[in-house]
Design an enzyme around this catalytic site. Structure first.
Site, PDB file in Angstrom:
ATOM      1  CB  THR A  93     -83.540  76.295  -3.592  1.00 54.69           C
ATOM      2  OG1 THR A  93     -83.555  77.284  -2.555  1.00 54.69           O
ATOM      3  CG2 THR A  93     -82.651  76.745  -4.721  1.00 54.69           C
ATOM      4  N   GLY A  94     -86.594  76.519  -2.264  1.00 51.93           N
ATOM      5  CA  GLY A  94     -87.385  76.174  -1.079  1.00 51.93           C
ATOM      6  C   GLY A  94     -86.585  76.274   0.210  1.00 51.93           C
ATOM      7  CE1 TYR A 119     -74.244  90.297 -13.579  1.00 54.16           C
ATOM      8  CE2 TYR A 119     -73.449  88.253 -14.545  1.00 54.16           C
ATOM      9  CZ  TYR A 119     -74.444  89.192 -14.385  1.00 54.16           C
ATOM     10  OH  TYR A 119     -75.639  89.038 -15.040  1.00 54.16           O
ATOM     11  CB  ALA A 154     -87.295  83.169  -7.926  1.00 51.06           C
ATOM     12  CB  SER A 155     -82.285  85.408  -6.924  1.00 53.75           C
ATOM     13  OG  SER A 155     -82.132  86.049  -8.166  1.00 53.75           O
TER      14      SER A 155
HETATM   15  N1  NAP Z   1     -79.072  89.765 -17.501  1.00 56.43           N
HETATM   16  C1  NAP Z   1     -79.409  90.132 -16.290  1.00 56.43           C
HETATM   17  O1  NAP Z   1     -79.845  91.271 -16.047  1.00 56.43           O
HETATM   18  C2  NAP Z   1     -79.273  89.134 -15.186  1.00 56.43           C
HETATM   19  C3  NAP Z   1     -79.857  89.372 -13.934  1.00 56.43           C
HETATM   20  C4  NAP Z   1     -79.737  88.374 -12.957  1.00 56.43           C
HETATM   21  C5  NAP Z   1     -79.044  87.205 -13.237  1.00 56.43           C
HETATM   22  N2  NAP Z   1     -78.465  87.018 -14.459  1.00 56.43           N
HETATM   23  C6  NAP Z   1     -77.719  85.777 -14.794  1.00 56.43           C
HETATM   24  O2  NAP Z   1     -78.448  84.648 -14.373  1.00 56.43           O
HETATM   25  C7  NAP Z   1     -77.670  83.895 -13.440  1.00 56.43           C
HETATM   26  C8  NAP Z   1     -78.560  83.235 -12.410  1.00 56.43           C
HETATM   27  O3  NAP Z   1     -79.329  84.173 -11.733  1.00 56.43           O
HETATM   28  P1  NAP Z   1     -79.383  84.293 -10.156  1.00 56.43           P
HETATM   29  O4  NAP Z   1     -78.041  83.972  -9.613  1.00 56.43           O
HETATM   30  O5  NAP Z   1     -80.058  85.562  -9.850  1.00 56.43           O
HETATM   31  O6  NAP Z   1     -80.455  83.232  -9.722  1.00 56.43           O
HETATM   32  P2  NAP Z   1     -80.819  81.697  -9.674  1.00 56.43           P
HETATM   33  O7  NAP Z   1     -79.994  80.872 -10.549  1.00 56.43           O
HETATM   34  O8  NAP Z   1     -82.284  81.733  -9.825  1.00 56.43           O
HETATM   35  O9  NAP Z   1     -80.474  81.400  -8.135  1.00 56.43           O
HETATM   36  C9  NAP Z   1     -79.161  81.301  -7.703  1.00 56.43           C
HETATM   37  C10 NAP Z   1     -79.123  81.051  -6.208  1.00 56.43           C
HETATM   38  O10 NAP Z   1     -79.858  79.882  -5.903  1.00 56.43           O
HETATM   39  C11 NAP Z   1     -79.196  79.157  -4.898  1.00 56.43           C
HETATM   40  N3  NAP Z   1     -78.940  77.802  -5.410  1.00 56.43           N
HETATM   41  C12 NAP Z   1     -78.621  77.413  -6.675  1.00 56.43           C
HETATM   42  N4  NAP Z   1     -78.542  76.086  -6.742  1.00 56.43           N
HETATM   43  C13 NAP Z   1     -78.821  75.613  -5.511  1.00 56.43           C
HETATM   44  C14 NAP Z   1     -78.910  74.327  -4.961  1.00 56.43           C
HETATM   45  N5  NAP Z   1     -78.711  73.230  -5.691  1.00 56.43           N
HETATM   46  N6  NAP Z   1     -79.209  74.200  -3.623  1.00 56.43           N
HETATM   47  C15 NAP Z   1     -79.430  75.281  -2.877  1.00 56.43           C
HETATM   48  N7  NAP Z   1     -79.365  76.542  -3.337  1.00 56.43           N
HETATM   49  C16 NAP Z   1     -79.063  76.703  -4.650  1.00 56.43           C
HETATM   50  C17 NAP Z   1     -77.935  79.899  -4.515  1.00 56.43           C
HETATM   51  O11 NAP Z   1     -78.324  80.708  -3.415  1.00 56.43           O
HETATM   52  P3  NAP Z   1     -77.379  81.015  -2.168  1.00 56.43           P
HETATM   53  O12 NAP Z   1     -76.576  82.158  -2.596  1.00 56.43           O
HETATM   54  O13 NAP Z   1     -78.341  81.378  -1.062  1.00 56.43           O
HETATM   55  O14 NAP Z   1     -76.600  79.763  -1.911  1.00 56.43           O
HETATM   56  C18 NAP Z   1     -77.707  80.769  -5.738  1.00 56.43           C
HETATM   57  O15 NAP Z   1     -77.050  81.955  -5.429  1.00 56.43           O
HETATM   58  C19 NAP Z   1     -76.682  84.914 -12.889  1.00 56.43           C
HETATM   59  O16 NAP Z   1     -75.569  84.302 -12.301  1.00 56.43           O
HETATM   60  C20 NAP Z   1     -76.354  85.704 -14.115  1.00 56.43           C
HETATM   61  O17 NAP Z   1     -75.438  85.007 -14.935  1.00 56.43           O
HETATM   62  C21 NAP Z   1     -78.587  87.957 -15.438  1.00 56.43           C
END
Ligand code: NAP
Length: 318
Positions: free
Chosen positions: A214-215, A58, A209-210
């Site tokens: 959040t919509g 990361y 879903a990344s």
């Molecule tokens: N093991 C693996 O292979 C793997 C793969 C993926 C992820 N992960 C882990 O899982 C964690 C989370 O995954 P993720 O970052 O893909 O996805 P997530 O938590 O599903 O989505 C994160 C994104 O959602 C938005 N967000 C979050 N809270 C919000 C809020 N209150 N209001 C508006 N937007 C919000 C932000 O987008 P914006 O950037 O647009 O602001 C943020 O970057 C990672 O950080 C990592 O630690 C692990």
């Protein structure tokens, strides 16, 4: 904040975990800079979050370094989870390769300990299974690190049932980190029952879903970060448009409950069997303040049914 036992470990993890991918920044994510990331980390501690997940890849070390430095003053109050098994030759996404060899993992752990400014990693997870290395060999390395006291517990990520079975021949797994959200439910059939049977705690990643759940995106959104590259998830094409249509329906249910769409999506993940902590990625403290309000409530049955109707996985014709 609610706390849950992580699998067969003695770790009590907060229902919401901090996902450290986004704060690693380029070349994967654009973020708001280290100051905003550090504030988000410290605010998370204040909000009762004790589980912080990162990985060497990361930001090519940046996420681990930032977490290590920022959380050093509260190290004894937090659970640090990082990973191994992905190596790179240049700081470019295209140069990342899986490597589960014993010698590589024994080398990786030293770099992670240094970047995290700690003498022990609480949960050390294999990031992706390496098809060219027997899982038993990878597991042997992890058990050795456990015996040396460099790591406390072992977990895996993106593993299937057979791969976990191979690991269990050599040691104990306390967790699995899979992708899991309303829009990605493929673990429900085989992986979740296996984890429940073996007391392997599930740490779902990308519960929003990344960001899609959040919509805040629409069907015309064009991503300019890793989400445009087809590595994980569905962010382009017909599949993406269909997902956005479902999220539009979820938004209405969330509004009727006086919650945000994201809170409703995280809340759903937390109510599924076997879930220990939902790993949410945030860019600033405000996002985490909103996300922690996903815990401590349950939708009325009629709303639960409506959510299920939209997102139930299609059943294949037998
Ligand atoms: N093991 C693996 O292979 C793997 C793969 C993926 C992820 N992960 C882990 O899982 C964690 C989370 O995954 P993720 O970052 O893909 O996805 P997530 O938590 O599903 O989505 C994160 C994104 O959602 C938005 N967000 C979050 N809270 C919000 C809020 N209150 N209001 C508006 N937007 C919000 C932000 O987008 P914006 O950037 O647009 O602001 C943020 O970057 C990672 O950080 C990592 O630690 C692990």
């Amino acid at each position: 904040m609610e706390y849950r036992q992580l699998g067969a470990s003695d770790l009590k993890v907060s229902g919401i975990g901090f996902g450290g991918w986004g704060i690693g920044g380029a070349p994967f994510w654009n973020n708001e800079g280290d100051f905003a990331s550090a504030r988000a980390l410290l605010k998370s501690v204040d909000l009762g979050i004790n589980f912080f997940d990162t990985a060497p890849v990361y930001g090519f070390g940046h996420s681990e370094r930032l977490i290590g430095k920022t959380l050093k003053p509260v190290r004894d109050r937090v659970i640090l989870a990082t990973k191994c098994g992905l190596r790179w030759t240049r700081e470019e996404i295209g140069s990342v390769r899986r490597n589960g060899k014993k010698s590589s993992i024994l080398e990786e752990v030293e770099a992670s300990l240094k970047r995290l400014e700690t003498d022990r990693i609480d949960l050390y997870q294999v990031h992706w299974p390496d098809p060219d290395t027997p899982q038993e060999e990878t597991m042997e390395a992890l058990v050795k690190l456990q015996e040396q006291g460099k790591i406390r517990f072992v977990g895996v990520s993106n593993y299937d049932v057979e791969q976990m079975k191979a690991c269990l021949k050599k040691g104990t797994l306390v967790s699995l980190q899979p992708e899991y959200s309303l829009l990605q439910r493929s673990i429900e059939k085989e992986i979740v029952p296996f984890c429940l049977e073996k007391q392997i705690g599930i740490i779902p990643y990308s519960p929003l879903a990344s960001g899609v759940l959040t919509g805040k995106y629409d069907k015309n959104t064009k991503f300019d970060d890793w989400r445009s590259k087809g590595i994980l998830g569905t962010f382009t094409g017909e599949g993406y448009v269909k997902n956005v249509e479902k999220v539009e329906r979820l938004k209405k249910i969330a509004a009727a409950m006086d919650k945000t769409c994201g809170q409703t999506a995280i809340n759903w993940v937390l109510r599924q069997p076997g879930i220990a902590t939902a790993l949410v990625g945030v860019k600033n403290e405000k996002q985490m303040e909103e996300n922690v309000k996903a815990t401590g409530w349950e939708p009325e049955p009629e709303f639960q049914e409506q959510i299920e109707e939209i997102f139930a996985p299609a059943t294949s014709a037998a």
